[in-house]
Design an enzyme around this catalytic site. Structure first.
Site, PDB file in Angstrom:
ATOM      1  N   GLU A 113     -10.058  -1.290   5.333  1.00  0.00           N
ATOM      2  CA  GLU A 113      -8.947  -1.519   6.242  1.00  0.00           C
ATOM      3  C   GLU A 113      -9.382  -1.273   7.688  1.00  0.00           C
ATOM      4  OE1 GLU A 113      -5.587   0.891   5.281  1.00  0.00           O
ATOM      5  OE2 GLU A 113      -4.376   0.140   6.935  1.00  0.00           O
TER       6      GLU A 113
ATOM      7  N   GLN B 175       0.843  -1.201   0.000  1.00  0.00           N
ATOM      8  CA  GLN B 175       0.000   0.000   0.000  1.00  0.00           C
ATOM      9  C   GLN B 175       0.874   1.246   0.000  1.00  0.00           C
ATOM     10  OE1 GLN B 175      -1.779   0.910   3.791  1.00  0.00           O
ATOM     11  NE2 GLN B 175      -3.632   1.751   2.876  1.00  0.00           N
TER      12      GLN B 175
HETATM   13  C1  LIG Z   1       3.560  -0.414  11.495  1.00  0.00           C
HETATM   14  C2  LIG Z   1       3.134   0.563  10.458  1.00  0.00           C
HETATM   15  C3  LIG Z   1       2.841   0.123   9.192  1.00  0.00           C
HETATM   16  C4  LIG Z   1       2.459   1.020   8.204  1.00  0.00           C
HETATM   17  N1  LIG Z   1       2.225   0.567   6.944  1.00  0.00           N
HETATM   18  C5  LIG Z   1       1.898   1.445   5.969  1.00  0.00           C
HETATM   19  C6  LIG Z   1       1.719   1.013   4.634  1.00  0.00           C
HETATM   20  O1  LIG Z   1       1.844  -0.158   4.343  1.00  0.00           O
HETATM   21  N2  LIG Z   1       1.405   1.918   3.702  1.00  0.00           N
HETATM   22  C7  LIG Z   1       1.249   3.245   3.990  1.00  0.00           C
HETATM   23  O2  LIG Z   1       0.935   4.019   3.103  1.00  0.00           O
HETATM   24  N3  LIG Z   1       1.417   3.699   5.258  1.00  0.00           N
HETATM   25  C8  LIG Z   1       1.745   2.830   6.234  1.00  0.00           C
HETATM   26  N4  LIG Z   1       1.947   3.278   7.526  1.00  0.00           N
HETATM   27  C9  LIG Z   1       1.883   4.709   7.758  1.00  0.00           C
HETATM   28  C10 LIG Z   1       0.710   5.160   8.595  1.00  0.00           C
HETATM   29  O3  LIG Z   1      -0.475   5.162   7.846  1.00  0.00           O
HETATM   30  C11 LIG Z   1       1.035   6.552   9.153  1.00  0.00           C
HETATM   31  O4  LIG Z   1       2.137   6.404  10.009  1.00  0.00           O
HETATM   32  C12 LIG Z   1      -0.109   7.174   9.891  1.00  0.00           C
HETATM   33  O5  LIG Z   1      -1.171   7.459   9.036  1.00  0.00           O
HETATM   34  C13 LIG Z   1       0.325   8.452  10.617  1.00  0.00           C
HETATM   35  O6  LIG Z   1       1.012   9.319   9.780  1.00  0.00           O
HETATM   36  P1  LIG Z   1       2.452   9.937  10.223  1.00  0.00           P
HETATM   37  O7  LIG Z   1       3.308   8.793  10.595  1.00  0.00           O
HETATM   38  O8  LIG Z   1       2.894  10.840   9.157  1.00  0.00           O
HETATM   39  O9  LIG Z   1       2.138  10.741  11.536  1.00  0.00           O
HETATM   40  P2  LIG Z   1       1.552  12.239  11.624  1.00  0.00           P
HETATM   41  O10 LIG Z   1       0.392  12.366  10.738  1.00  0.00           O
HETATM   42  O11 LIG Z   1       2.654  13.204  11.501  1.00  0.00           O
HETATM   43  O12 LIG Z   1       1.024  12.196  13.116  1.00  0.00           O
HETATM   44  C14 LIG Z   1       1.843  12.490  14.253  1.00  0.00           C
HETATM   45  C15 LIG Z   1       0.931  12.667  15.448  1.00  0.00           C
HETATM   46  O13 LIG Z   1       0.018  13.757  15.212  1.00  0.00           O
HETATM   47  C16 LIG Z   1      -1.312  13.332  15.340  1.00  0.00           C
HETATM   48  N5  LIG Z   1      -2.175  14.043  14.404  1.00  0.00           N
HETATM   49  C17 LIG Z   1      -1.985  14.273  13.095  1.00  0.00           C
HETATM   50  N6  LIG Z   1      -3.026  14.906  12.552  1.00  0.00           N
HETATM   51  C18 LIG Z   1      -3.919  15.087  13.550  1.00  0.00           C
HETATM   52  C19 LIG Z   1      -5.210  15.680  13.621  1.00  0.00           C
HETATM   53  N7  LIG Z   1      -5.816  16.205  12.562  1.00  0.00           N
HETATM   54  N8  LIG Z   1      -5.823  15.680  14.806  1.00  0.00           N
HETATM   55  C20 LIG Z   1      -5.238  15.149  15.900  1.00  0.00           C
HETATM   56  N9  LIG Z   1      -4.047  14.586  15.898  1.00  0.00           N
HETATM   57  C21 LIG Z   1      -3.379  14.545  14.728  1.00  0.00           C
HETATM   58  C22 LIG Z   1      -1.279  11.846  15.068  1.00  0.00           C
HETATM   59  O14 LIG Z   1      -2.369  11.182  15.635  1.00  0.00           O
HETATM   60  C23 LIG Z   1       0.036  11.445  15.682  1.00  0.00           C
HETATM   61  O15 LIG Z   1      -0.146  11.246  17.060  1.00  0.00           O
HETATM   62  C24 LIG Z   1       2.340   2.386   8.509  1.00  0.00           C
HETATM   63  C25 LIG Z   1       2.625   2.834   9.793  1.00  0.00           C
HETATM   64  C26 LIG Z   1       3.019   1.941  10.766  1.00  0.00           C
HETATM   65  C27 LIG Z   1       3.310   2.452  12.119  1.00  0.00           C
END
Ligand SMILES: Cc1cc2nc3c(=O)[nH]c(=O)nc-3n(C[C@H](O)[C@H](O)[C@H](O)COP(=O)(O)OP(=O)(O)OC[C@H]3O[C@@H](n4cnc5c(N)ncnc54)[C@H](O)[C@@H]3O)c2cc1C
Ligand SMILES: Cc1cc2nc3c(=O)[nH]c(=O)nc-3n(C[C@H](O)[C@H](O)[C@H](O)COP(=O)(O)OP(=O)(O)OC[C@H]3O[C@@H](n4cnc5c(N)ncnc54)[C@H](O)[C@@H]3O)c2cc1C
Lengths: 375, 396
Positions: B248, B130
């Site tokens: 999902e 993905q």
């Molecule tokens: C084990 C694992 C597997 C994954 N596998 C995939 C994959 O296969 N494909 C893929 O595309 N992605 C994958 N991901 C990515 C995952 O979807 C993202 O890590 C997730 O959506 C959060 O995005 P970020 O890491 O950029 O954090 P950020 O968006 O930067 O978030 C950081 C913090 O801010 C908070 N935050 C952000 N926006 C808001 C809001 N509007 N309101 C309140 N709080 C907020 C979040 O909750 C979090 O606590 C994976 C992640 C993990 C940990």
């Protein structure tokens, strides 16, 4: 596999909600806070017209012959409306005690009257020790020439002032489960006196009931063999209170969410503040799954499943905690107005606390679950 | 309400159980000592999915035309999922194709796409990853910047994805790209399918806190993707993706795995001692164990309730929105209590002497935290529940 409500059950719940919205709105509850007995005979009569007090009662005694799951749906709606009065104690607990423990003569005398709403019953169980186990039952029943008499005191007896008949847990011998009996006592029996115990939840009224050589009107089942039914009544109470808590929690959540949508601060509805949105989401994520615990516990009770007692404890443990947390957050989401007597939110906040402690708090039931699960 | 399964369902469960008993691959010591992404382990995982597929137990609901069983009975699908967990069967390596891409293609894919891709998803001949998240776009997924320019009959893709689980052994990626940089952010995104062997695709594994290389960075440099690999309409990728995200997040979580973890936790508590006392006799631990039990049971019946609604063709209500939030946090809390129980033994690694339960608890403790973040963080779940579920207005 079907873990859902039938069409009839959906309908029952829906019509109960409509009826209570109409007949028991918050201003009605508020008026009853100042009522001497916290009870509206008129509301009880209207509910009787719908057959509610006889929901569990077999048809041949004038009831609807339905199960605890149906009753739980009704109680959920009553919890939603914080209906004041003895319904749960009379139409669930005392009625079930008679259904299971009563002789055919006792059933014939009492069940039709309970079902029609002409009589009200209650359960006198706790004593000053506040114990839930058999050792807590010390109220003595003594054999006299012409039957048994009771001497001693029961505590926290719900709605004793408006009850016609009390199901009383007494001790006929020993100190253990053996020797516990359930007896019927008429409220106007000589030697029986009651004293109200003033509590913060005015939608529930409890009393100290004193017995001085009070004649027993009859035994439910054999003398000394009452514990089994009493234990079952505790399970029933746990499920019933959990259903009430579920409805109350849902209502508190709904009220809080609605309020935040109309209340503006900082030039916007406070519902747009994430701090409140996340609070609300947390409430939903506790309340929604908890609904299934109530359904299952009621179903397990109805079908006499092996894990019925465990399910009752699980529901009671969870709903005790969830109702309290939900109402706490709901008050906070209202700000200062939520802390006033004038606003209705404290009805649910207080009911949550009452429900939490009645028939065993969360910690007590968790310990029970631990034992059921073999550790 | 009637919790008894029908005779047919019971019989089906028995058949599945018997088959699994005979076919679930035995633990192979030589393999389990290899790194998780070693080609021999990948091959073995593919072989397992294929065998399960050939027995008729993979994605039962997919139409026969695309290699499925055409069995719309949700109950049977649930039974298979439950039995797989109970049989301690390995997870399916093609899971993201099965649970995310597949349902999306079935919903909006072209006939050619369905014919071309779905059968190989089932057999694990092609593994999918993905490609959504980017360094600058996680929770705010719609802000993604990986650019795809339509030049003639192909997209030219430039940019970077990150946290892409399984990319290092995947054959293809379903990917969100920006096709119209001038449109409002939700309306300039497209959903395309990328062959990972295309020149210009570079995969760089990232080591997770567990020590495994589970996810990756994926770089695109002038990667040519044929136009026919577009799923749905051009610039409508956000809608297509939302269909996938829905699958999902709201996956009718059978809670069998959680129940199993809970049983193992109780077993652990009964077998371990701490501070001179069997842990299961410690009143605080007993309270915590039983509290978790009430939460596990709630989710068990909550999922049965949703399963029933689904079999009756009813829409999932607000209840389904809490699945991801509640389920992932519950799993993590179970592991956290396991660590509390093990005390000094908790941090021991898999190969350390005196390690308990092969080190599965600390591993899962970390892994389940990743699941709280991946697929939409808990905070984002709460936004969704409050905004879409309760109708509370968007934050400004
Ligand atoms: C084990 C694992 C597997 C994954 N596998 C995939 C994959 O296969 N494909 C893929 O595309 N992605 C994958 N991901 C990515 C995952 O979807 C993202 O890590 C997730 O959506 C959060 O995005 P970020 O890491 O950029 O954090 P950020 O968006 O930067 O978030 C950081 C913090 O801010 C908070 N935050 C952000 N926006 C808001 C809001 N509007 N309101 C309140 N709080 C907020 C979040 O909750 C979090 O606590 C994976 C992640 C993990 C940990
Ligand atoms: C016991 C008591 C004694 C008091 N005594 C006094 C006193 O002596 N003198 C006096 O002047 N006042 C007094 N107050 C008033 C008190 O200061 C206010 O109730 C309080 O500031 C909240 O304001 P509010 O009631 O208007 O609630 P609101 O401001 O409407 O708040 C409602 C909810 O919205 C939340 N909320 C509001 N804005 C935001 C935001 N920006 N971000 C996140 N959440 C938000 C609040 O936290 C609350 O949960 C008293 C209140 C109480 C309960």
């Amino acid at each position: 596999m079907d873990f859902g409500l039938s069409e009839e059950q959906d309908l029952l719940q829906q019509s109960a909600r409509e009826f209570l919205t109409q007949e028991c709105p918050p201003q009605f509850v508020r008026a009853l806070l100042d009522d001497e007995h916290g009870f509206s005979p008129e509301l009880h009569r209207k509910m009787a017209e719908l057959g509610w007090p006889g929901l569990l009662v077999p048809e041949k005694f004038g009831g609807l012959g339905l199960g605890l799951l149906d009753m739980a749906l009704l109680l959920e709606e009553m919890g939603r409306a914080v209906v004041p009065g003895p319904f749960l104690f009379s139409s669930a607990l005392a009625t079930f005690a008679l259904m299971r423990g009563g002789s055919s003569a006792q059933k014939k005398t009492w069940l039709p009257r309970l079902a029609s709403g002409d009589a009200i019953g209650t359960l006198a169980f706790l004593e000053a020790s506040d114990r839930l186990d058999a050792a807590g039952i010390t109220l003595k029943a003594r054999k006299k020439r012409d039957g048994y008499t009771l001497s001693g005191t029961k505590m926290f007896v719900p709605f004793a002032a408006v009850a016609d008949i009390l199901v009383v847990a007494v001790r006929t011998s020993g100190k253990s489960e053996k020797g516990v009996s359930l007896v019927l006592v008429e409220r106007d029996a000589p030697g029986l006196t009651i004293r109200p115990l003033d509590m913060f939840d005015r939608t529930r009224r409890v009393y100290e009931v004193r017995f001085k050589q009070v004649p027993v009107s009859g035994f439910l089942g054999k003398a000394g063999k009452g514990w089994k039914l009493l234990a079952q009544l505790q399970d029933l109470a746990c499920v019933a209170l959990s259903a009430d808590s579920l409805g109350g929690a849902q209502q508190a959540l709904d009220m809080a969410v609605e309020y935040t949508k109309v209340r503006e601060q900082f030039n916007r509805p406070i519902a747009s503040f994430q701090a409140l949105k996340h609070m609300a989401a947390e409430m939903v994520s506790e309340v929604e799954p908890a609904r299934s615990l109530v359904w299952y516990a009621a179903y397990a009770f109805d079908t006499r499943a092996k894990d019925a007692s465990r399910a009752a404890s699980i529901a009671k443990a969870r709903l005790s905690a969830v109702y309290t947390r939900t109402t706490n957050k709901a008050v906070q989401m209202h700000g200062g107005i939520g802390f006033t007597w004038e606003h209705d939110m404290h009805f649910w906040f207080k009911r949550a606390k009452w429900n939490e402690f009645a028939f065993g708090a969360a910690a007590y039931h968790r310990e029970r679950v631990a034992r059921f699960d073999g550790y | 309400m009637d919790l008894a399964y029908s005779k047919e369902d019971e019989a089906f469960r028995k058949t599945v159980r018997t088959w699994l008993k005979a076919n679930v691959p035995k633990k192979d010591k030589t393999l389990s000592d290899l790194p998780p992404n070693d080609p021999r382990r990948i091959q073995r995982a593919k072989d397992w999915q294929r065998r399960l597929y050939e027995a008729g137990y993979v994605a039962l609901g997919w139409p026969k035309a695309y290699g499925g069983q055409g069995d719309s009975d949700i109950m049977r699908q649930t039974i298979v999922n439950e039995e797989l967990v109970l049989a301690r069967a390995p997870g399916l390596i093609g899971a993201s194709g099965l649970t995310m891409l597949g349902p999306t293609l079935l919903q909006v894919g072209s006939e050619e796409q369905k014919q071309r891709y779905l059968p190989k998803v089932l057999t694990a001949e092609e593994i999918w990853c993905q490609g959504y998240s980017e360094p600058g776009s996680g929770s705010d997924l719609a802000s993604l910047r990986t650019r795809a320019e339509l030049v003639g009959d192909a997209f030219i893709v430039n940019g970077q994805k990150v946290w892409t689980s399984g990319a290092q052994f995947s054959d293809r990626m379903f990917c969100l790209v920006r096709t119209d940089p001038d449109a409002p952010k939700h309306r300039g995104i497209s959903y395309i399918l990328i062959d990972m062997k295309t020149p210009g695709v570079t995969v760089r594994p990232l080591v997770q806190m567990t020590g495994d290389a589970g996810f990756n960075e994926v770089f695109f440099e002038d990667v040519r993707v044929p136009r026919e690999n577009l799923v749905g309409e051009l610039n409508q990728g956000w809608l297509v993706a939302n269909a996938t995200l829905f699958h999902e997040r709201n996956m009718l979580g059978s809670t069998t795995r959680t129940q199993l973890m809970m049983q193992n936790l109780i077993r652990l508590a009964r077998s371990h001692s701490r501070y001179g006392q069997p842990v299961a006799e410690d009143p605080s631990i007993r309270q915590q164990l039983a509290d978790l039990t009430t939460r596990v049971e709630a989710m068990k019946y909550h999922s049965l309730r949703q399963l029933t609604a689904a079999t009756k063709g009813r829409k999932p209500g607000i209840g389904a929105m809490v699945n991801k939030l509640v389920g992932t946090e519950l799993n993590h809390d179970i592991c956290a209590l396991a660590l509390e129980i093990m005390n000094s033994y908790a941090p021991l690694n898999r190969r350390a002497s005196h390690v308990i339960d092969n080190g599965i608890w600390p591993y899962e403790f970390m892994f389940t935290l990743g699941l709280i973040i991946g697929g939409g963080t808990s905070q984002i779940q709460k936004n969704i529940i409050s905004e879409r579920g309760l109708g509370m207005p968007k934050s400004r």
